[in-house]
Design a protein around this motif. Structure first.
Motif, PDB file in Angstrom:
ATOM      1  N   LEU A  56     -20.341 -17.191 -17.370  1.00 53.62           N
ATOM      2  CA  LEU A  56     -19.009 -17.092 -16.757  1.00 53.62           C
ATOM      3  C   LEU A  56     -18.849 -17.945 -15.497  1.00 53.62           C
ATOM      4  N   ASP A 244     -11.610  -9.973 -22.746  1.00 53.43           N
ATOM      5  CA  ASP A 244     -12.434  -8.914 -22.150  1.00 53.43           C
ATOM      6  C   ASP A 244     -12.827  -9.275 -20.735  1.00 53.43           C
ATOM      7  N   ASN A 245     -12.982 -10.572 -20.507  1.00 54.28           N
ATOM      8  CA  ASN A 245     -13.432 -11.009 -19.185  1.00 54.28           C
ATOM      9  C   ASN A 245     -12.289 -11.457 -18.294  1.00 54.28           C
ATOM     10  N   LEU A 246     -11.079 -11.093 -18.663  1.00 56.93           N
ATOM     11  CA  LEU A 246      -9.897 -11.577 -17.955  1.00 56.93           C
ATOM     12  C   LEU A 246      -9.978 -11.328 -16.455  1.00 56.93           C
ATOM     13  N   PHE A 247     -10.466 -10.169 -16.069  1.00 58.74           N
ATOM     14  CA  PHE A 247     -10.455  -9.826 -14.656  1.00 58.74           C
ATOM     15  C   PHE A 247     -11.467 -10.617 -13.845  1.00 58.74           C
ATOM     16  N   ILE A 248     -12.545 -11.026 -14.475  1.00 60.18           N
ATOM     17  CA  ILE A 248     -13.550 -11.716 -13.656  1.00 60.18           C
ATOM     18  C   ILE A 248     -13.615 -13.216 -13.930  1.00 60.18           C
ATOM     19  N   PRO A 250     -10.670 -15.502 -15.337  1.00 56.96           N
ATOM     20  CA  PRO A 250      -9.391 -15.751 -16.005  1.00 56.96           C
ATOM     21  C   PRO A 250      -9.272 -17.132 -16.623  1.00 56.96           C
TER      22      PRO A 250
END
Lengths: 289, 519, 315
Positions: A56, A244-248, A250
């Protein structure tokens, strides 16, 4: 032989494909994308399956779209994913087109009970939202690429069948067809020689429409977990992981959504150009939501 | 004129159509669902007496015998039990006033409390308890309680408030206590799986007020609960299909407590919310290997898998530090836990490669559940590691329904499957299909290795510490050598809740305990 | 007129019957079964058999279908295998939610499409027309579920204007809450609908503006904008209504992915979750409701055509 004057559906004027800005744009973009995805193994530095990097990471020069949750380069996976999406879309559109045109030809030309049965069947398929049909079919046939293509093919057939049939019906009563029959030509002969070429234009436009719909439907299915198996890059599935990883992270779903949009836009633009060439009036109005 | 007229008609018809399109939903919504409870309203004083819980799994029925992951959420809220375990697995009395195990450990006498009333209005009697045990013992109706209840030979009621259990043979004390902790008490009249599909029948601190499947469940506190006053009057459970939506609900303040928060979000929210991690060993993720499928029928290939699993990376990258690496299926506090096995099961790709040298084929199939992103990631890590040493693991992704069916039938090469009961006495693991003593889906003819069966049998009846230690060793040896159940990690089942909410607890099965929870 | 109605209604019933058979056949071909959801993943073969019997799944499929059909005709669509709730009750919870979302979507779509499309028709080479073309191309190419994610990120997280998950609050009960909780999914789907509609509005109004009677209207000295809104629009309404109708039909149940993102309790999501859970009666009931809506809406649209344009009645 038929003369060009008796072949409706082909506009030989300066308002054809070449004059369509959208068409040129679409064709160019699509060629670029196809070239990129075919040449990918040669020009891209990373392996789409290599989990070598920190997970990420945001976009940087080393990783244009950053890395995903398992440390793989997203840009590489997007290019490979585009390849997968295009393959699935083109294959399913080709199959749908072939079967659909055939059904439309037979149904429109022969009429009678065959026509009634085929059209009822088409109505039934069309009465269900395409995503739901695909969901059910994929559930029945299990996961993997074959059921996916099969599902997309099934929902793609009715528009081909309908427009071919309409075109056939409008042509079959014409004088030159009657003349050919009188001259002793068989039904098959007439269908292939005269009727079919006149439906090609509309089918070509519909082909591109079917392909672009297939890209969206496949993304939707992959998003729901019913698409291509991991670790193969599939745009919809990557979008789901990105979501699923939108918050960390984007940028991750944004990059993927953007890529899907670009592919579909290229196909739509190409379709626009073809429409200007062939004057057909099909447009993608099926909701893929 | 004609055109004039038709245009007017057109206009009025369109107005009618438009109006009906707007009116229809209003009318249908009027007759639609009743007022949705306090999810949106938030008056200060009202809020204090409601706890809003969000969950990504729906509660499908109120049958405590079913005990699927779904039911865990309301298990302790709706039901009463004979005994409970505290954090150290020491038994505490619940609906029992006392219990006595005979010296030869073949009988157990239970003395019941006389002040327990079911939500149906009826008082608890020995009859209800006897029936509850009988239902558990019947393999057809006992569901999750059937396997552990096979140690019971008969159940009788020698006196009005007493129940006597007779076991099939001498039974270890911990196993008997596990049995009592796991046995719920219900009103005999409502204790069938059909009835429990729509109504609970036990004596928990809450009862069901309203239910919308797939959407919400509302519970209200039972007056005069036998263990004292229930602190918060109403509990509202809201169902989410998307884990992200669940987390957003928690972050935005709409939810007071979120069940099974994804580890990634758990890490992010740790500073702002309290959290409960799962009871150690209560949920272990195992790589289940079907010995019926090539190349996994070869023992050496299976053993190679022990060394190809990068557990630390999984905990770090996929679980974000929650849970923990697990090689053996037992919890860290289990008496069977043994650090001397660490070398035999460490992550070492070279060792794995050497062991795969003689394999009949270097490809295999893995099955994953399409709706479980964590296991999809973990399986891809395993796949990538195996690829480095020349083994091609192909992943088949199926939807949840197909996944369950094939899991139960053993129709896969390898699969990541969660196991429960690893925190209890060892024979309890047999309730999981992969550890069953017979009809085991992972072994040809359903028969697991004899050494395994013997070890479990010994642990069921023996109390002698030397013999038990020997049995633990035998058990660990056979599990490592036959390698059909390879430990990967302890599953973090996170509960996260607002800091203002006090006294939120969970029991040894990770069921929520909220009877004292309050703002 | 009556004959036309009768003919169309019988076609509807036939389609429904055929669809119900098709759905039943396909669903039962799906591997996996509902008894696992009830009995749990550690169920023994005996337990599964017992649950199967209880649910009536051990009878041959055609027998089960006939039982279902007989009950369905009387209005009983069976019970959910997972939760035992009557299917009609489940549909009664989800259907108003879907309808309400569609209404909000429609309102947003029309508010955007009508003025923009009309203006673009008035000034076909103006900046509005060009911008609308570009916007439309981009919007139609965007997966609507990605648009949803985008909105969640922007409006829910960054700006914090809306809660990032949606819920169904019936409008009559609490209008403000209803609007707030459905705002994001309605906006997502509404933009998509606007993109589809703009083209039709524009071409329909353009066509209407070319009609001879417009000349007469203009000759009266009426300002151009009134010519467009009052007179051209009236004639353009029919094709617009047709397209809107078709879109609506497709939206019922077709928005399953968007509903999943927003966690909205709609009909599409019900079909998806029940397919995954192999909850046959719910799948059957909800799919048939979707088909019915689609076919009925189509019928209404066709009817409108037939009523207003006598040439069409000779079908």
């Amino acid at each position: 032989m038929t003369t060009s004057a008796a072949r409706p559906g082909r506009k030989r004027s300066a308002t054809g494909f070449r004059a369509s800005k959208a068409g040129i744009f679409g064709a160019t973009l699509l060629t670029l994308l196809m070239a990129a995805s075919l040449l990918a193994p040669l020009i891209l530095p990373y392996n789409p399956l290599a989990q070598d990097f920190p997970a990420l990471m945001p976009p940087s020069f080393a990783h244009l779209f950053g890395t995903d949750e398992l440390g793989r380069d997203v840009f590489t996976r997007v290019i490979y994913g585009l390849r997968a999406s295009m393959t699935v879309a083109l294959v399913s559109a080709t199959l749908a087109g072939t079967i659909g045109v055939l059904l439309g030809l037979l149904s429109g030309y022969l009429g009678g009970w065959l026509d009634a049965v085929v059209m009822r069947l088409m109505d039934m398929i069309l009465a269900f939202p395409s995503t739901l049909v695909a969901v059910v079919l994929v559930a029945v046939m299990g996961g993997g690429i074959t059921p996916l293509i099969a599902a997309l093919m099934v929902v793609g057939i009715p528009p081909f069948a309908r427009l071919t049939r309409a075109s056939v019906i409008s042509i079959r009563e014409r004088a030159y067809v009657a003349a050919q029959k009188a001259a002793g030509a068989s039904n098959v002969d007439i269908m292939i020689r005269t009727v079919l070429p006149n439906s090609v234009g509309g089918a070509a436009v519909q082909f591109v429409v079917a392909a672009s719909t297939a890209v969206l439907t496949e993304s939707g299915l992959s998003f729901l977990g019913l698409g291509l198996p991991p670790p193969n890059p599939a745009l919809g599935e990557m979008l789901a992981a990105g979501n699923d990883n939108l918050f960390i992270a984007p940028w991750y779903p944004m990059a993927i959504g953007f890529s899907i949009t670009v592919l579909v836009m290229a196909l739509d633009a190409l379709g626009s150009g073809l429409q200007q060439q062939f004057g057909a009036a099909t447009r993608r109005t099926a909701v893929v939501a | 004129m004609n055109t004039e007229l038709s245009r007017r008609r057109l206009l009025s018809l369109s107005a009618l159509l438009g109006g009906s399109m707007v009116a229809a939903p209003l009318l249908s919504a009027c007759s639609g669902p009743s007022a949705s409870p306090s999810g949106t309203a938030s008056a200060g004083a009202e809020k204090k007496n409601v706890i809003t819980i969000g969950s990504a799994v729906d509660v499908l029925n109120f049958d405590p015998y079913s005990q699927t992951t779904n039911a865990i959420i309301v298990l302790r809220l709706l039901n009463a039990w004979l005994l409970n375990y505290d954090e150290d697995l020491k038994p505490q009395l619940d609906t029992l006033k006392a219990y006595e195990i005979s010296a030869d450990r073949t009988k157990c006498l239970l003395t019941l409390r006389d002040d327990v009333t079911f939500v149906t209005g009826k008082k608890m009697t020995a009859d209800d308890v006897v029936f509850a045990f009988e239902r558990a013992r019947d393999p057809k109706t006992g569901f999750n309680l059937a396997s552990p209840s096979q140690i019971i030979a008969s159940v009788t009621s020698p006196a009005a408030n007493q129940v006597e259990l007779t076991f099939t043979g001498p039974t270890s004390r911990t196993l008997i206590e596990d049995l009592l902790v796991g046995q719920p008490v219900l009103d005999k009249a409502g204790n069938t799986s059909e009835a429990l599909a729509t109504a609970s029948a036990s004596a928990g601190p809450y009862r069901v007020l309203d239910r919308k499947p797939g959407q919400s469940l509302t519970l209200e506190a039972v007056p005069n609960w036998y263990r004292g006053d229930v602190a918060t009057k109403t509990i509202e459970l809201r169902i989410f299909t998307d884990a992200k939506a669940l987390t957003s609900g928690l972050e935005s303040g709409a939810l007071d407590l979120a069940v099974y928060v994804p580890p990634r979000d758990g890490q992010r929210l740790q500073s702002r919310f309290n959290f409960l991690d799962s009871f150690p060993g209560s949920a272990t993720m195992l790589l289940r290997v079907s010995t019926k499928t090539a190349p996994f029928s070869d023992r050496t290939v299976r053993q190679a898998l022990w060394h190809a699993i990068d557990r630390d990376r999984m905990v770090r990258d996929v679980l974000f530090g929650f849970g923990g690496a697990a090689a053996l299926p037992w919890g860290p506090k289990s008496p069977a836990q043994d650090s001397s096995y660490t070398d035999r099961i460490d992550y070492n790709l070279d060792k794995a490669k050497a062991m795969l040298a003689g394999a009949s084929q270097l490809t295999g199939k893995a099955m994953v559940n399409g709706s479980d992103p964590v296991s999809i990631s973990v399986m891809q890590i395993i796949q990538s590691d195996l690829k480095k040493i020349g083994f091609d693991l192909q992943i088949e992704q199926v939807d949840a329904g197909a996944f369950q069916a094939r899991l139960v039938a053993g129709d896969f090469g390898v699969v990541l499957g969660q196991m429960g009961g690893g925190q209890l006495s060892l024979p309890r693991i047999t309730q999981n299909s992969l550890f069953r003593l017979s009809n085991n889906p992972l072994w040809p003819n359903g028969a697991p290795p004899k050494a395994y069966v013997d070890a479990i049998t010994a642990l069921t009846s023996d109390e002698d510490q030397t013999k038990r230690q020997a049995a633990f060793k035998q058990l660990n040896d056979v599990i490592v050598e036959e390698a059909w159940a390879i430990g990967t990690y302890f599953v973090p089942q996170l509960y996260m809740y607002k800091k203002e909410l006090q006294n939120v607890k969970r029991d040894h099965q990770n069921a929520l305990v909220l009877d004292r929870a309050t703002f | 007129m009556v004959a036309y109605l009768l003919r169309r209604s019988s076609q509807l019933l036939l389609t429904l019957l055929l669809s119900s058979i098709a759905v039943f056949a396909i669903i039962y071909a799906v591997p996996g079964s509902p008894e696992l959801t009830i009995a749990g993943p550690n169920a023994t073969p005996e337990q599964l058999e017992f649950v199967r019997e209880r649910l009536g799944l051990d009878k041959p499929v055609p027998v089960q279908y006939l039982k279902w059909l007989v009950a369905a005709v009387r209005g009983d669509l069976g019970h959910s295998l997972a939760s035992q709730v009557p299917v009609t009750e489940l549909l009664g919870q989800r259907f108003p939610a879907t309808v309400q979302l569609i209404c909000f979507t429609l309102i947003i779509g029309l508010i955007l499409a009508l003025p923009v499309g009309g203006y673009a028709a008035m000034r076909p080479n103006g900046i509005v027309a060009r911008a609308a073309s570009v916007a439309q191309i981009v919007l139609l190419a965007t997966p609507s579920f990605w648009l949803g994610i985008l909105f969640i990120w922007i409006f829910g997280l960054r700006l914090g204007w809306f809660v990032t998950y949606s819920d169904f609050v019936p409008f009559p009960q609490d209008p403000l809450a209803a609007v707030k909780s459905s705002a994001l999914p309605a906006l997502t789907l509404g933009l998509f609908m606007a993109a589809v509609l703009i083209r039709f509005v524009r071409s329909a109004v353009s066509d209407a503006l070319r009609e001879p009677f417009i000349l007469a209207v203009r000759a009266k000295g009426i300002p151009e904008w009134r010519v467009v809104t009052r007179h051209a629009f009236r004639n353009a309404l029919l094709p617009i209504v047709t397209v809107v109708g078709l879109q609506l039909g497709a939206f019922v149940g077709g928005t399953v992915v968007t509903e999943s993102i927003f966690n909205y309790p709609g009909l599409g999501r019900l079909v998806f979750t029940s397919v995954v859970a192999r909850d046959y009666p719910v799948v059957q009931g909800s799919l048939l409701l979707v088909v019915t809506c689609f076919v009925v809406i189509n019928m209404v649209v066709d009817l409108l055509y037939a009523v207003l344009d006598p040439r069409v009645r000779a079908d």
